[in-house]
Write a protein that holds these residues in place. Structure first.
Motif, PDB file in Angstrom:
ATOM      1  N   ASP A   1       0.831  -1.216   0.000  1.00  0.00           N
ATOM      2  CA  ASP A   1       0.000   0.000   0.000  1.00  0.00           C
ATOM      3  C   ASP A   1       0.861   1.261   0.000  1.00  0.00           C
ATOM      4  N   GLY A   2       1.937   1.213  -0.779  1.00  0.00           N
ATOM      5  CA  GLY A   2       2.803   2.372  -0.913  1.00  0.00           C
ATOM      6  C   GLY A   2       3.782   2.584   0.211  1.00  0.00           C
ATOM      7  N   VAL A   3       3.804   1.659   1.178  1.00  0.00           N
ATOM      8  CA  VAL A   3       4.701   1.780   2.334  1.00  0.00           C
ATOM      9  C   VAL A   3       5.725   0.650   2.299  1.00  0.00           C
TER      10      VAL A   3
END
Length: 224
Positions: A90-92
């Motif tokens: 999730d983009g992390v």
């Protein structure tokens, strides 16, 4: 790791390796807060992905510490080899470290023997510039996860390990790192231990208290 251990049916560990024969370790100097602190082995030419907790973590590099940074029942080992992985969720960016110990023995495990041989060949480069070490990544994965107890083997490292949520061991000691600590140590001779430590080793952080962490223990009995 001594208290707060909970048996758990954790999965078998597996590295999914591609282009294994083309793998190389690139030895890169490491500095912590501007202080030279040994070297890191950066993987190139191949990939190794380990699924843990529904996340596919990709191997990035390897760090070697002597003595070990973990203690099991108050026992520290002669060396600890840490395989650092990462994944984007999730983009992390999330991190996982798979750690295998090494103990002094009459012979050296092939993976560690290769690192010791590289230290003999590249001693000048390892102390001044980067060096390239070729490796068969599939054999490394097989040796590390296939290692059993020295005496009375009962299960492989793929079946027998600890897992907990911790932090990196160097500043700024970022939290939320998944640690997978393999129970069975690799073998290393005194000579090879000295070579690897001299040319590739990094300082070891003092052992930290567990605090409120729960350490999960995966073994054959817990998985049944």
């Amino acid at each position: 790791i001594e208290f707060n251990i909970a048996p758990s049916p954790l999965p078998l560990l597996l590295w999914q390796v591609t282009s294994a024969a083309n793998a190389q370790w690139r030895t890169v100097p490491v500095s912590i807060e501007s202080v030279p602190s040994g070297r890191s082995l950066v993987l190139s030419g191949a990939s190794a992905v380990m699924p843990v907790g529904g996340i596919a973590y990709a191997l990035q590099n390897v760090h070697i510490h002597a003595a070990s940074e973990h203690a099991i029942a108050s026992q520290r080992f002669d060396m600890e080899v840490q395989f650092l992985h990462s994944a984007i969720v999730d983009g992390v960016e999330k991190f996982m470290v798979v750690s295998v110990f090494a103990s002094k023995a009459a012979e050296t495990a092939p993976f560690l023997a290769q690192l010791a041989a590289a230290a003999r060949i590249h001693d000048t480069e390892l102390t001044t510039t980067e060096a390239i070490v070729s490796v068969d990544l599939a054999l490394v994965a097989s040796q590390v996860l296939g290692q059993t107890e020295f005496v009375g083997p009962t299960s492989t490292n793929a079946q027998s390990y600890y897992q907990y949520d911790g932090s990196f061991t160097t500043a700024p000691c970022t939290e939320n790192v998944v640690w997978v600590v393999l129970k069975n140590p690799l073998a290393v001779t005194v000579e090879d231990l000295a070579l690897i430590t001299q040319y590739l080793g990094q300082p070891s952080r003092p052992v930290q208290p567990l605090n409120e962490r729960i350490v999960l223990s995966r073994d054959v009995a817990a998985a049944l």
